[in-house]
Design a protein around this motif. Structure first.
Motif, mmCIF file in Angstrom:
data_model
loop_
_atom_site.group_PDB
_atom_site.id
_atom_site.type_symbol
_atom_site.label_atom_id
_atom_site.label_comp_id
_atom_site.label_asym_id
_atom_site.label_seq_id
_atom_site.Cartn_x
_atom_site.Cartn_y
_atom_site.Cartn_z
ATOM 1 N N ALA A 186 10.186 2.933 6.631
ATOM 2 C CA ALA A 186 8.828 2.372 6.696
ATOM 3 C C ALA A 186 7.795 3.393 6.221
ATOM 4 C CB ALA A 186 8.519 1.921 8.126
ATOM 5 N N THR A 187 8.008 4.642 6.545
ATOM 6 C CA THR A 187 7.083 5.686 6.082
ATOM 7 C C THR A 187 7.060 5.727 4.560
ATOM 8 O OG1 THR A 187 7.536 6.992 8.063
ATOM 9 C CG2 THR A 187 6.554 8.158 6.201
ATOM 10 N N ARG B 128 1.842 7.628 14.610
ATOM 11 C CA ARG B 128 2.557 8.822 14.137
ATOM 12 C C ARG B 128 2.206 9.171 12.687
ATOM 13 N NH1 ARG B 128 7.450 11.898 14.207
ATOM 14 N NH2 ARG B 128 6.875 13.452 12.675
ATOM 15 N N VAL C 86 11.744 -3.247 8.717
ATOM 16 C CA VAL C 86 12.919 -2.483 8.305
ATOM 17 C C VAL C 86 14.129 -3.057 9.039
ATOM 18 C CG1 VAL C 86 13.984 -0.183 8.408
ATOM 19 C CG2 VAL C 86 11.549 -0.411 7.855
ATOM 20 N N LEU D 142 5.361 -5.675 7.310
ATOM 21 C CA LEU D 142 6.174 -4.457 7.147
ATOM 22 C C LEU D 142 7.356 -4.578 8.102
ATOM 23 C CD1 LEU D 142 6.340 -1.503 5.921
ATOM 24 C CD2 LEU D 142 5.294 -0.740 8.065
ATOM 25 N N ARG E 240 14.244 4.394 11.993
ATOM 26 C CA ARG E 240 14.125 5.811 12.354
ATOM 27 C C ARG E 240 14.769 6.709 11.304
ATOM 28 N NH1 ARG E 240 12.020 5.998 17.695
ATOM 29 N NH2 ARG E 240 11.519 8.163 17.171
ATOM 30 N N THR E 241 14.768 6.268 10.059
ATOM 31 C CA THR E 241 15.267 7.111 8.974
ATOM 32 C C THR E 241 14.217 7.262 7.869
ATOM 33 O OG1 THR E 241 16.305 5.258 7.808
ATOM 34 C CG2 THR E 241 17.674 6.433 9.402
ATOM 35 N N GLY E 242 12.979 6.915 8.188
ATOM 36 C CA GLY E 242 11.898 7.142 7.232
ATOM 37 C C GLY E 242 11.647 6.026 6.238
ATOM 38 N N ASN F 133 3.732 -5.002 20.650
ATOM 39 C CA ASN F 133 4.647 -4.313 19.734
ATOM 40 C C ASN F 133 4.433 -2.796 19.822
ATOM 41 O OD1 ASN F 133 6.344 -3.513 17.709
ATOM 42 N ND2 ASN F 133 5.581 -4.948 16.178
HETATM 43 C C1 LIG Z 1 7.900 -0.454 13.062
HETATM 44 C C2 LIG Z 1 8.971 -0.256 11.986
HETATM 45 C C3 LIG Z 1 8.480 -0.883 10.662
HETATM 46 C C4 LIG Z 1 9.182 1.265 11.775
HETATM 47 O O1 LIG Z 1 10.137 1.435 10.726
HETATM 48 P P1 LIG Z 1 11.039 2.760 10.591
HETATM 49 O O2 LIG Z 1 11.611 2.764 9.214
HETATM 50 O O3 LIG Z 1 11.986 2.820 11.719
HETATM 51 O O4 LIG Z 1 9.955 3.918 10.741
HETATM 52 P P2 LIG Z 1 10.145 5.466 10.299
HETATM 53 O O5 LIG Z 1 11.581 5.841 10.341
HETATM 54 O O6 LIG Z 1 9.431 5.665 9.011
HETATM 55 O O7 LIG Z 1 9.369 6.194 11.515
HETATM 56 C C5 LIG Z 1 8.462 7.281 11.338
HETATM 57 C C6 LIG Z 1 8.030 7.777 12.694
HETATM 58 O O8 LIG Z 1 7.316 6.731 13.400
HETATM 59 C C7 LIG Z 1 7.638 6.801 14.811
HETATM 60 N N1 LIG Z 1 8.411 5.626 15.223
HETATM 61 C C8 LIG Z 1 9.064 4.740 14.428
HETATM 62 N N2 LIG Z 1 9.667 3.803 15.187
HETATM 63 C C9 LIG Z 1 9.398 4.100 16.465
HETATM 64 C C10 LIG Z 1 9.772 3.508 17.703
HETATM 65 N N3 LIG Z 1 10.564 2.425 17.752
HETATM 66 N N4 LIG Z 1 9.331 4.079 18.842
HETATM 67 C C11 LIG Z 1 8.552 5.177 18.807
HETATM 68 N N5 LIG Z 1 8.164 5.801 17.662
HETATM 69 C C12 LIG Z 1 8.587 5.256 16.505
HETATM 70 C C13 LIG Z 1 8.515 8.032 14.983
HETATM 71 O O9 LIG Z 1 7.663 9.140 15.232
HETATM 72 C C14 LIG Z 1 9.171 8.155 13.621
HETATM 73 O O10 LIG Z 1 9.612 9.465 13.330
HETATM 74 P P3 LIG Z 1 11.004 10.009 13.998
HETATM 75 O O11 LIG Z 1 12.034 8.929 13.808
HETATM 76 O O12 LIG Z 1 11.292 11.259 13.191
HETATM 77 O O13 LIG Z 1 10.700 10.261 15.439
HETATM 78 C C15 LIG Z 1 10.340 -0.882 12.414
HETATM 79 O O14 LIG Z 1 10.627 -0.478 13.741
HETATM 80 C C16 LIG Z 1 10.395 -2.405 12.351
HETATM 81 O O15 LIG Z 1 10.745 -2.971 11.320
HETATM 82 N N6 LIG Z 1 10.047 -3.062 13.472
HETATM 83 C C17 LIG Z 1 10.094 -4.541 13.518
HETATM 84 C C18 LIG Z 1 9.023 -5.170 12.627
HETATM 85 C C19 LIG Z 1 7.628 -4.698 13.005
HETATM 86 O O16 LIG Z 1 7.294 -4.529 14.171
HETATM 87 N N7 LIG Z 1 6.787 -4.505 11.953
HETATM 88 C C20 LIG Z 1 5.414 -4.059 12.119
HETATM 89 C C21 LIG Z 1 4.537 -5.229 12.254
HETATM 90 S S1 LIG Z 1 2.833 -4.696 12.476
#
Ligand SMILES: CC(C)(COP(=O)(O)OP(=O)(O)OC[C@H]1O[C@@H](n2cnc3c(N)ncnc32)[C@H](O)[C@@H]1OP(=O)(O)O)[C@@H](O)C(=O)NCCC(=O)NCCS
Length: 162
Positions: free
Chosen positions: A89-90, A125, A79, A77, A85-87, A116
């Motif tokens: 991954a959710t 969350r 992004v 997974l 932080r725009t939803g 991580n």
């Molecule tokens: C982890 C990851 C997939 C999250 O993707 P995203 O699209 O930013 O997540 P969302 O926007 O759906 O986040 C939903 C909620 O999760 C929490 N969240 C997401 N990223 C966060 C961060 N970096 N730190 C703390 N909380 C976080 C928050 O509560 C967020 O809601 P908010 O933005 O309203 O506060 C993204 O940071 C990523 O691609 N990271 C690198 C790859 C990775 O680590 N993949 C997972 C491997 S297990």
């Protein structure tokens, strides 16, 4: 923020960017295992769904889930940095979870690198729980944390017509 992205199954044209994102955002420091041929194989595999999120026709993120007999495993997974932080991954995970529920699967598992913290915060969350530490999960070089969610617990309850 509610994501305005569109979710669809990945196509061969998406393979290169997905593999690069896996290399840069997920596998950094571990070696590149999700190369383009492997990603293409995942698109064709009957037991996996590789979903992409697109915004303005550009790939914003992707998720790969494998569906087994009675559990699903989130394998990848990620992004794009500019779309976080725009939803996105959710939305991706919710789409993949819905496929699991449709197939009668109620539990999703995944592993994350212990370092991580951003991903771990994300999963917490959205209702996932850390259930075990897995020493050396990443090629014996790094520990992992196993994370799970019981989808049935949050399944909507429908009232039968009487
Ligand atoms: C982890 C990851 C997939 C999250 O993707 P995203 O699209 O930013 O997540 P969302 O926007 O759906 O986040 C939903 C909620 O999760 C929490 N969240 C997401 N990223 C966060 C961060 N970096 N730190 C703390 N909380 C976080 C928050 O509560 C967020 O809601 P908010 O933005 O309203 O506060 C993204 O940071 C990523 O691609 N990271 C690198 C790859 C990775 O680590 N993949 C997972 C491997 S297990």
């Amino acid at each position: 923020m509610i994501s305005d992205c569109q979710i669809r199954l990945a196509m061969p044209a998406d393979v290169r960017r997905i593999a690069e994102m896996s290399r840069d955002f997920i596998e950094h420091g571990l070696g590149w295992r999700w190369t383009p041929p492997r990603v293409l194989a995942a698109i064709r595999a009957p037991d996996t769904n590789l979903a992409v999120a697109c915004r303005s026709n550009r790939l914003a993120g992707f998720g790969l889930m494998q569906y087994r007999e009675d559990e699903a495993h989130l394998i990848l997974l990620a992004v794009e940095a500019a779309c976080r932080r725009t939803g996105v991954a959710t939305a991706l995970l919710s789409w993949l979870e819905q496929c699991a529920l449709t197939a009668g699967i109620g539990v999703v598992y995944l592993e994350a690198r212990t370092c991580n913290f951003e991903a771990r915060a994300f999963y917490r969350r959205i209702g996932y729980r850390e259930i075990a530490l897995v020493p050396g999960y990443y090629q014996g070089r790094e520990d992992g944390v196993r994370i799970a969610r019981d989808l049935w617990l949050q399944k909507p309850q429908y009232k039968a017509d009487t």
